[in-house]
Design a protein around this motif. Structure first.
Motif, PDB file in Angstrom:
ATOM      1  N   THR A 170       3.268   2.021  -6.964  1.00  0.00           N
ATOM      2  CA  THR A 170       3.545   1.333  -5.701  1.00  0.00           C
ATOM      3  C   THR A 170       4.599   0.247  -5.905  1.00  0.00           C
ATOM      4  O   THR A 170       5.433   0.006  -5.025  1.00  0.00           O
ATOM      5  CB  THR A 170       2.248   0.709  -5.155  1.00  0.00           C
ATOM      6  OG1 THR A 170       1.220   1.698  -5.148  1.00  0.00           O
ATOM      7  CG2 THR A 170       2.445   0.184  -3.736  1.00  0.00           C
ATOM      8  N   LEU A 223       8.621   1.051   1.127  1.00  0.00           N
ATOM      9  CA  LEU A 223       7.339   0.653   1.699  1.00  0.00           C
ATOM     10  C   LEU A 223       7.430  -0.513   2.674  1.00  0.00           C
ATOM     11  O   LEU A 223       6.405  -0.974   3.174  1.00  0.00           O
ATOM     12  CB  LEU A 223       6.354   0.290   0.568  1.00  0.00           C
ATOM     13  CG  LEU A 223       6.003   1.425  -0.390  1.00  0.00           C
ATOM     14  CD1 LEU A 223       5.128   0.913  -1.517  1.00  0.00           C
ATOM     15  CD2 LEU A 223       5.304   2.566   0.347  1.00  0.00           C
ATOM     16  N   ALA A 252       0.297   0.527   2.443  1.00  0.00           N
ATOM     17  CA  ALA A 252       0.334   1.075   1.084  1.00  0.00           C
ATOM     18  C   ALA A 252      -0.935   0.667   0.349  1.00  0.00           C
ATOM     19  O   ALA A 252      -1.656  -0.245   0.762  1.00  0.00           O
ATOM     20  CB  ALA A 252       1.568   0.577   0.331  1.00  0.00           C
ATOM     21  N   THR A 257      -2.539   0.053  -3.809  1.00  0.00           N
ATOM     22  CA  THR A 257      -2.318  -0.041  -5.245  1.00  0.00           C
ATOM     23  C   THR A 257      -3.622  -0.482  -5.875  1.00  0.00           C
ATOM     24  O   THR A 257      -4.612  -0.741  -5.173  1.00  0.00           O
ATOM     25  CB  THR A 257      -1.157  -0.995  -5.586  1.00  0.00           C
ATOM     26  OG1 THR A 257      -0.735  -0.743  -6.940  1.00  0.00           O
ATOM     27  CG2 THR A 257      -1.553  -2.463  -5.464  1.00  0.00           C
ATOM     28  N   LEU A 295      -0.133  -4.116   2.395  1.00  0.00           N
ATOM     29  CA  LEU A 295      -0.988  -3.610   1.316  1.00  0.00           C
ATOM     30  C   LEU A 295      -2.455  -3.645   1.737  1.00  0.00           C
ATOM     31  O   LEU A 295      -2.941  -4.663   2.224  1.00  0.00           O
ATOM     32  CB  LEU A 295      -0.797  -4.439   0.053  1.00  0.00           C
ATOM     33  CG  LEU A 295      -1.556  -3.905  -1.172  1.00  0.00           C
ATOM     34  CD1 LEU A 295      -0.899  -2.640  -1.693  1.00  0.00           C
ATOM     35  CD2 LEU A 295      -1.629  -4.958  -2.268  1.00  0.00           C
ATOM     36  N   THR A 348       0.617   6.511  -1.338  1.00  0.00           N
ATOM     37  CA  THR A 348       0.302   5.685  -2.500  1.00  0.00           C
ATOM     38  C   THR A 348      -1.202   5.704  -2.740  1.00  0.00           C
ATOM     39  O   THR A 348      -1.983   5.839  -1.790  1.00  0.00           O
ATOM     40  CB  THR A 348       0.766   4.227  -2.281  1.00  0.00           C
ATOM     41  OG1 THR A 348       0.317   3.771  -0.989  1.00  0.00           O
ATOM     42  CG2 THR A 348       2.289   4.128  -2.342  1.00  0.00           C
TER      43      THR A 348
END
Length: 328
Positions: A120, A129, A134, A136, A153, A167
């Protein structure tokens, strides 16, 4: 030697220095065993390095790959970038090695890009992104947020599918993500077959929250696993939070707290997920009318089923059935 089927989807895995071997092995193992009803392979998996030369791994060995990036990336339908520990040091565009950026620029605009675990960071440095959701690894989430504030995120989920850029969280959630892609491409029957062959669960419950390290309280509540199993046998019933808590012998507040800690989502979200999965299975494997499937899955009406299926995968029950209904 097996001939390539004309409709085979090409997956290219980009192995970069420091690659984690487990993550590198996932695309070939999972995509590689996917077959259609006639036993034909559904994916061609190729592995490349930047120049076709050996690649240093995070373990005590180096691997040889069969291709250079320039040979195979332009023809990829899906590109997978396994993680490397060094990726967490890529905290801005200038920290990205130029040969890596040049290789990624070879990817077609319509190709899917998949980053496993800390890949990521690499995708974020490329600008892929920005203003997208996303995932991670939870351990690196705050570090990631400090350097890439424009990325939405979500450190609680196992993976994110965001309009062609996907991701995943930790290494094992790369399995969840690849199974999701196989399910998206070819339906749950094929994904479940891959899972059975690899002896892995076809779909894990919840998200990363259940794996995040937390202090253990002095007194813990009972597990909610028995209640989850009980609920799965009763998805057709109008289950409420009070019903689940009563079965578990807990107050609603205690049950909700324990459930979220174990599963990574609320009881209501979990019920919708399980009902949607069952609906997809019935749409693929039965001729039941949509209204009957809505009843059997606990959604009650076809309008409610339609709403939740569209929210989950973006299509109507009829469109999903036309795509994935297996021929008798």
């Amino acid at each position: 030697m097996m001939c390539k089927h004309w409709a085979m989807h090409r997956v290219v895995v980009l192995a970069l220095d420091g690659v984690i071997p487990f993550e590198l092995s996932l695309p070939g193992r999972l995509f590689g065993v996917a077959r259609d009803a006639a036993g034909r392979p559904l994916y061609e998996v190729l592995t490349c390095s930047l120049d076709g030369g050996p690649v240093r791994t995070s373990s005590d060995y180096t691997i040889n790959v069969g291709h250079a990036a320039a040979e195979v990336l332009p023809g990829a339908d899906t590109v997978v970038v396994p993680g490397a520990e060094e990726f967490t040091q890529i905290t801005h565009r200038a920290a990205l090695p130029e040969p890596v950026a040049q290789a990624m620029a070879l990817i077609r605009p319509d190709a899917r890009i998949v980053g496993i675990c800390v890949s990521t960071f690499l995708l974020a440095a490329l600008g892929l992104l920005e203003d997208r959701p996303a995932a991670t690894h939870w351990f690196h989430a705050e570090h990631f947020r400090r350097h890439y504030p424009r990325v939405d995120l979500d450190a609680d989920v196992l993976f994110v599918d965001a309009d062609g850029v996907l991701t995943s969280a930790g290494a094992a959630s790369g399995i969840d993500l690849i199974l999701h892609l196989i399910r998206k491409d070819h339906g749950s029957a094929v994904a479940n077959m891959v899972a059975r062959l690899c002896v892995i669960p076809p779909q894990r419950e919840g998200g990363q929250a259940q794996y995040v390290e937390r202090p253990v309280p002095a007194s813990t509540d009972a597990s909610t696993s028995a209640t989850r199993a009980w609920a799965l046998d009763r998805l057709h019933e109008p289950l409420q939070l009070a019903d689940l808590a009563r079965h578990a012998g807990m107050s609603r507040r205690t049950f909700t707290r324990r459930f979220r800690a174990e599963v990574g989502m609320s009881p209501g979200q979990w019920l919708v997920q399980q009902r949607t999965d069952l609906a997809r299975h019935l749409l693929e494997t039965s001729d039941l009318p949509v209204a009957r499937i809505a009843e059997r899955t606990g959604f009650g009406t076809d309008a409610t089923l339609r709403h939740h299926l569209h929210a989950t995968i973006g299509v109507s029950p009829g469109a999903y059935r036309r795509t994935f209904r297996r021929a008798a």
